[in-house]
Scaffold this motif. Structure first.
Motif, mmCIF file in Angstrom:
data_model
loop_
_atom_site.group_PDB
_atom_site.id
_atom_site.type_symbol
_atom_site.label_atom_id
_atom_site.label_comp_id
_atom_site.label_asym_id
_atom_site.label_seq_id
_atom_site.Cartn_x
_atom_site.Cartn_y
_atom_site.Cartn_z
ATOM 1 N N GLN A 1 0.828 -1.201 0.000
ATOM 2 C CA GLN A 1 0.000 0.000 0.000
ATOM 3 C C GLN A 1 0.867 1.257 0.000
ATOM 4 N N ALA A 2 1.952 1.234 0.754
ATOM 5 C CA ALA A 2 2.857 2.389 0.807
ATOM 6 C C ALA A 2 3.487 2.641 -0.565
ATOM 7 N N ARG A 3 3.937 1.578 -1.233
ATOM 8 C CA ARG A 3 4.539 1.731 -2.570
ATOM 9 C C ARG A 3 3.531 2.325 -3.549
ATOM 10 N N PHE A 4 2.300 1.841 -3.467
ATOM 11 C CA PHE A 4 1.262 2.358 -4.358
ATOM 12 C C PHE A 4 1.073 3.860 -4.149
ATOM 13 N N LEU A 5 0.927 4.273 -2.902
ATOM 14 C CA LEU A 5 0.709 5.688 -2.609
ATOM 15 C C LEU A 5 1.913 6.538 -3.002
ATOM 16 N N GLN A 6 3.116 6.031 -2.772
ATOM 17 C CA GLN A 6 4.304 6.784 -3.168
ATOM 18 C C GLN A 6 4.420 6.871 -4.682
ATOM 19 N N SER A 7 4.012 5.824 -5.391
ATOM 20 C CA SER A 7 4.059 5.884 -6.852
ATOM 21 C C SER A 7 3.070 6.916 -7.391
ATOM 22 N N ARG A 8 2.047 7.217 -6.620
ATOM 23 C CA ARG A 8 1.088 8.244 -6.999
ATOM 24 C C ARG A 8 1.568 9.645 -6.640
ATOM 25 N N GLY A 9 2.723 9.745 -5.988
ATOM 26 C CA GLY A 9 3.308 11.049 -5.712
ATOM 27 C C GLY A 9 3.051 11.603 -4.327
ATOM 28 N N PHE A 10 2.591 10.771 -3.415
ATOM 29 C CA PHE A 10 2.384 11.225 -2.044
ATOM 30 C C PHE A 10 3.679 11.017 -1.271
ATOM 31 N N SER A 11 4.010 11.955 -0.402
ATOM 32 C CA SER A 11 5.267 11.903 0.333
ATOM 33 C C SER A 11 5.267 10.758 1.340
ATOM 34 N N ALA A 12 6.463 10.366 1.754
ATOM 35 C CA ALA A 12 6.603 9.280 2.737
ATOM 36 C C ALA A 12 5.924 9.647 4.056
ATOM 37 N N ASP A 13 6.004 10.912 4.458
ATOM 38 C CA ASP A 13 5.349 11.344 5.697
ATOM 39 C C ASP A 13 3.835 11.175 5.609
ATOM 40 N N ILE A 14 3.261 11.562 4.490
ATOM 41 C CA ILE A 14 1.810 11.422 4.285
ATOM 42 C C ILE A 14 1.436 9.946 4.304
ATOM 43 N N VAL A 15 2.216 9.122 3.622
ATOM 44 C CA VAL A 15 1.923 7.686 3.565
ATOM 45 C C VAL A 15 1.984 7.075 4.965
ATOM 46 N N ARG A 16 3.036 7.382 5.734
ATOM 47 C CA ARG A 16 3.143 6.850 7.098
ATOM 48 C C ARG A 16 1.974 7.299 7.962
ATOM 49 N N THR A 17 1.629 8.572 7.871
ATOM 50 C CA THR A 17 0.514 9.093 8.663
ATOM 51 C C THR A 17 -0.785 8.396 8.277
ATOM 52 N N LEU A 18 -1.017 8.254 7.009
ATOM 53 C CA LEU A 18 -2.254 7.638 6.530
ATOM 54 C C LEU A 18 -2.339 6.173 6.927
ATOM 55 N N LEU A 19 -1.281 5.424 6.733
ATOM 56 C CA LEU A 19 -1.336 3.994 7.030
ATOM 57 C C LEU A 19 -1.282 3.708 8.530
ATOM 58 N N ARG A 20 -0.815 4.647 9.306
ATOM 59 C CA ARG A 20 -0.838 4.510 10.769
ATOM 60 C C ARG A 20 -2.263 4.740 11.273
ATOM 61 N N ASP A 21 -2.951 5.722 10.691
ATOM 62 C CA ASP A 21 -4.296 6.092 11.145
ATOM 63 C C ASP A 21 -5.179 6.371 9.928
ATOM 64 N N PRO A 22 -5.625 5.324 9.216
ATOM 65 C CA PRO A 22 -6.372 5.527 7.974
ATOM 66 C C PRO A 22 -7.794 6.024 8.144
ATOM 67 N N VAL A 23 -8.332 5.992 9.362
ATOM 68 C CA VAL A 23 -9.709 6.409 9.573
ATOM 69 C C VAL A 23 -9.761 7.935 9.653
ATOM 70 N N ASP A 24 -10.650 8.521 8.902
ATOM 71 C CA ASP A 24 -10.820 9.977 8.907
ATOM 72 C C ASP A 24 -11.770 10.345 10.042
ATOM 73 N N GLU A 25 -11.212 10.962 11.089
ATOM 74 C CA GLU A 25 -12.017 11.313 12.260
ATOM 75 C C GLU A 25 -13.119 12.321 11.912
ATOM 76 N N SER A 26 -12.873 13.178 10.938
ATOM 77 C CA SER A 26 -13.881 14.188 10.581
ATOM 78 C C SER A 26 -15.125 13.548 9.975
ATOM 79 N N ALA A 27 -15.012 12.316 9.471
ATOM 80 C CA ALA A 27 -16.151 11.649 8.873
ATOM 81 C C ALA A 27 -17.025 10.958 9.922
ATOM 82 N N GLU A 28 -16.469 10.793 11.092
ATOM 83 C CA GLU A 28 -17.250 10.121 12.143
ATOM 84 C C GLU A 28 -18.170 11.125 12.844
ATOM 85 N N GLY A 29 -19.353 10.670 13.180
ATOM 86 C CA GLY A 29 -20.353 11.543 13.740
ATOM 87 C C GLY A 29 -20.145 11.852 15.156
#
Length: 155
Positions: free
Chosen positions: A127-155
């Motif tokens: 998943q990290a390789r895929f996201l990096q191949s799309r041009g997302f930074s390593a920091d963004i990828v680590r943050t996303l894969l550490r906590d993939p749930v979007d808290e703003s979407a939860e009620g």
């Protein structure tokens, strides 16, 4: 005989620009491929630019809008630079068009492709390789894969 050739190049340039925005470098390459000996590609390009028919800034903004939902800023920046757009115009287009932050765009790409938290290190790396191949930074990828749930979407 030069006038009809120049007119033909101008018509070609207009046809190309009517279908989509082109950077000056893209347009130059396409016109040079169609030009015959003695044609003045530079004059046609200059005229297109003077009249506002060709604009690298407009091309960059259009390109960013079309790619923003699928690609990270780093990849969009690289692709624009490959197309001959100047660094300042690239920055301006990225700043103007990307209304969502990089993390939320990466989350949308990840959700569409995977939607599930990686179960093991191998899946995490895939998943990290895929996201990096799309041009997302390593920091963004680590943050996303550490906590993939979007808290703003939860009620």
């Amino acid at each position: 005989m030069k006038k009809p050739a120049a007119q033909s190049l101008k018509s070609t340039a207009l046809r190309l620009l009517a279908t989509r925005e082109h950077s000056r470098l893209e347009l130059r390459r396409k016109l040079e491929a169609r030009a015959s000996e003695g044609d003045d590609v530079d004059a046609v390009l200059e005229r297109m630019s003077e009249t506002g028919l060709q604009s690298d800034q407009r091309f960059a903004e259009s390109y960013v809008r079309s790619k923003a939902a699928r690609l990270g800023a780093a990849r969009i920046r690289r692709e624009l630079e490959e197309r001959g757009v100047a660094g300042e115009q690239v920055r301006a287009a990225l700043d103007e068009v990307l209304e969502h932050d990089e993390l939320s765009r990466a989350r949308g790409v990840w959700q569409k492709k995977f939607g599930q938290v990686p179960g093991d290190a191998k899946e995490w790396a895939r998943q990290a390789r895929f996201l990096q191949s799309r041009g997302f930074s390593a920091d963004i990828v680590r943050t996303l894969l550490r906590d993939p749930v979007d808290e703003s979407a939860e009620g």
